[in-house]
Design an enzyme around this catalytic site. Structure first.
Site: not given
Ligand SMILES: NC(=O)c1ccc[n+]([C@@H]2O[C@H](COP(=O)([O-])OP(=O)(O)OC[C@H]3O[C@@H](n4cnc5c(N)ncnc54)[C@H](OP(=O)(O)O)[C@@H]3O)[C@@H](O)[C@H]2O)c1
Length: 279
Positions: A21-22, A50, A55, A193
């Protein structure tokens, strides 16, 4: 849908796939669409979500509450305390604020978002108290390298750590060197993540070639590569409903030895120890 599960160190299980959900909650005008995407995921069987107090400044947790309305008991909710709030007393206050925004009485897994300046023992004491009060069910950490994990686990109660959420994907293979094997040996789950590197890796030729062999997409290949690993929880974020559906398809994709060899060539494992990446 039959969601794969991993086992936590205390023998309980948790879903191996969830929704991130970031960047949700950053614009009120997108609130409804973001909640609808999460709700679609829940309807399709994705029960782990998550989130974090960070966020959208807490609004992402409100979006989770909106998506989870009437479904709380089906869900496994993960949230995180910011390091600035990770003192003995402030951790408790932060958790209570999160519970209010999430409109629930418990968080299934509560993580320290990254290492800050408060002694680990203070944060752990708060996590223990929250567990005794039934406000959290498990505790974990995030962005912890092997040294941090060792230090945390040495403190009384620290050995019950259930998960370490880290930056891990095909293009970020540093954790394979130390922290992954260290956690695996102790049955501590890893939450990967940014599993598709926030979309940046999707244009890579090798991913496209493997995907084409399966009639799949690059995102599905990147997610399937993580999902095949033991003790791994994968949490892609998607606020577009077509991404929610597409990514879920990764659960049906079985990569072959040839696929894995091709991916290793295109995204080679790191040679030697590197410090943990963080986004
Ligand atoms: N603990 C930490 O420090 C930390 C750091 C970073 C992330 N996180 C957690 O991990 C989660 C996932 O990481 P993230 O959000 O950084 O990156 P991610 O899941 O690798 O990528 C998310 C991005 O990719 C796009 N996307 C999703 N599915 C897609 C697809 N099939 N084709 C093309 N684009 C796609 C999404 O677009 P749309 O949203 O427009 O669909 C969004 O812009 C976070 O949301 C958070 O909950 C934790």
């Amino acid at each position: 849908m039959n969601m794969p599960q991993i086992s936590l160190p205390d023998g309980e299980s948790a879903p191996a796939y969830g929704q991130g959900t970031w960047h949700m909650g950053e614009s009120r005008s997108r609130f409804a669409d973001e909640a609808a995407a999460l709700k679609l995921g829940i309807d399709l069987g994705i029960t782990l979500i998550d989130t974090a107090e960070m966020y959208g400044n807490g609004v992402a947790e409100e979006i989770v509450a909106e998506a989870a309305k009437g479904r709380r008991d089906e869900l496994f909710i993960v949230s995180k305390v910011l390091p600035y709030n990770a003192s003995r007393n402030s951790t408790i206050d932060a958790c209570e604020r999160s519970l209010k925004r999430l409109k629930t009485d418990r968080i299934d897994l509560y993580l320290l978002h990254w290492r800050g300046s408060y002694p680990f023992a203070e944060t752990l004491a708060a996590f223990d108290k929250l567990k005794q009060q039934g406000k959290i069910r498990h505790h974990g950490v995030s962005n912890f390298d092997r040294n941090d994990m060792e230090e945390w686990s040495r403190i009384a109660g620290g050995e019950t750590v259930a998960s370490n959420q880290i930056l891990y994907n095909l293009a970020r293979r540093g954790p394979e060197w130390e922290v992954l094997p260290w956690c695996r040996k102790r049955n501590i789950s890893i939450m990967a993540y940014s599993p598709i590197e926030q979309g940046r890796m999707l244009g890579h030729k090798a991913l496209g070639e493997v995907a084409a062999r399966h009639g799949a997409t690059s995102a599905q290949v990147a997610l399937a590569w993580l999902l095949r690993q033991d003790g791994m929880i994968v949490i892609p974020k998607a606020s577009r409903q077509e991404h929610v559906r597409e990514n879920l398809g990764a659960l049906d994709l079985k990569l072959t030895q040839q696929d894995l060899a091709d991916l290793d060539r295109a995204f080679p494992p790191t040679k030697g120890r590197t410090s943990l990446g963080m986004l």
